[in-house]
Design a protein around this motif. Structure first.
Motif, mmCIF file in Angstrom:
data_model
loop_
_atom_site.group_PDB
_atom_site.id
_atom_site.type_symbol
_atom_site.label_atom_id
_atom_site.label_comp_id
_atom_site.label_asym_id
_atom_site.label_seq_id
_atom_site.Cartn_x
_atom_site.Cartn_y
_atom_site.Cartn_z
ATOM 1 N N LEU A 1 9.776 4.764 2.526
ATOM 2 C CA LEU A 1 8.451 4.200 2.785
ATOM 3 C C LEU A 1 8.524 2.830 3.461
ATOM 4 N N ARG A 2 9.713 2.293 3.555
ATOM 5 C CA ARG A 2 9.874 0.935 4.073
ATOM 6 C C ARG A 2 9.294 0.748 5.478
ATOM 7 N N PRO A 3 9.539 1.660 6.440
ATOM 8 C CA PRO A 3 8.933 1.435 7.765
ATOM 9 C C PRO A 3 7.399 1.357 7.696
ATOM 10 N N LEU A 4 6.796 2.194 6.873
ATOM 11 C CA LEU A 4 5.347 2.148 6.724
ATOM 12 C C LEU A 4 4.905 0.832 6.078
ATOM 13 N N PHE B 1 3.795 11.528 -3.601
ATOM 14 C CA PHE B 1 4.855 12.082 -2.757
ATOM 15 C C PHE B 1 6.208 11.867 -3.448
ATOM 16 N N PRO B 2 6.444 12.553 -4.565
ATOM 17 C CA PRO B 2 7.637 12.279 -5.370
ATOM 18 C C PRO B 2 8.956 12.568 -4.661
ATOM 19 N N SER B 3 8.951 13.376 -3.611
ATOM 20 C CA SER B 3 10.206 13.673 -2.924
ATOM 21 C C SER B 3 10.669 12.524 -2.031
ATOM 22 N N LEU B 4 9.791 11.560 -1.767
ATOM 23 C CA LEU B 4 10.165 10.424 -0.924
ATOM 24 C C LEU B 4 10.797 9.316 -1.752
ATOM 25 N N LEU C 1 0.793 -1.224 0.000
ATOM 26 C CA LEU C 1 0.000 0.000 0.000
ATOM 27 C C LEU C 1 0.832 1.285 0.000
ATOM 28 N N PRO C 2 1.845 1.426 0.844
ATOM 29 C CA PRO C 2 2.605 2.683 0.828
ATOM 30 C C PRO C 2 3.227 2.984 -0.535
#
Length: 155
Positions: free
Chosen positions: A61-64, A53-56, A45-46
């Motif tokens: 996003l791995r922890p999410l 959120f192109p700056s990420l 999902l993340p």
């Protein structure tokens, strides 16, 4: 024929998520598997919202993603327990292992999310309200299933 997903950045991230969960698993007895045991699109999902959120970087996003896999997996397992289904070969009268798996998966998921959202953030209040709504829905389902409420009242 090879799987095109295996060469994609998403596949690499999902493998990295698996590695994090495998590392967390070292804290738990073998019988208390953190791996959900079923596949679901919720686990990615993340990454499905990454374009917003192109700056990420994907790795940010791995922890999410770890949280999503552990938490969604615990809910899927919990649903099986509530519905009285056998879980990992355990009989309904022997729910210790599935219950402990749920506890472990949720503890690790909360630990990961605490690194992203400190104790005072709005996230925790919102999560608490969602969990209360989930509990209410499960109890209501049980009322219908057990005959405590007649099916004609089901909407």
């Amino acid at each position: 024929m090879s799987n095109p997903l295996e060469a994609s950045p998403l596949h690499a991230e999902l493998v990295a998520v698996q590695a994090v969960i495998a590392d967390l698993q070292r804290r738990w007895p073998d019988e208390i598997a953190l791996e959900p045991g079923r596949s679901s699109s919720y686990y990615a999902l993340p990454y499905l919202f990454r374009e917003a959120f192109p700056s990420l970087a994907a790795s940010e996003l791995r922890p999410l993603a770890v949280f999503c896999k552990l938490y969604a997996g615990s809910i899927f397992l919990h649903d099986q327990v509530i519905d009285g289904q056998a879980v990992d070969g355990a009989s309904r009268s022997s729910l210790a292992t599935p219950s402990l798996r749920i506890l472990a998966m949720q503890a690790e998921a909360y630990h990961v999310m605490h690194s992203l959202f400190p104790a005072g953030s709005a996230f925790w209040n919102r999560l608490g309200s969602y969990l209360a709504a989930y509990a209410d829905a499960c109890l209501e389902e049980q009322r219908f299933a057990s005959g405590g409420r007649p099916w004609r009242e089901y909407t």
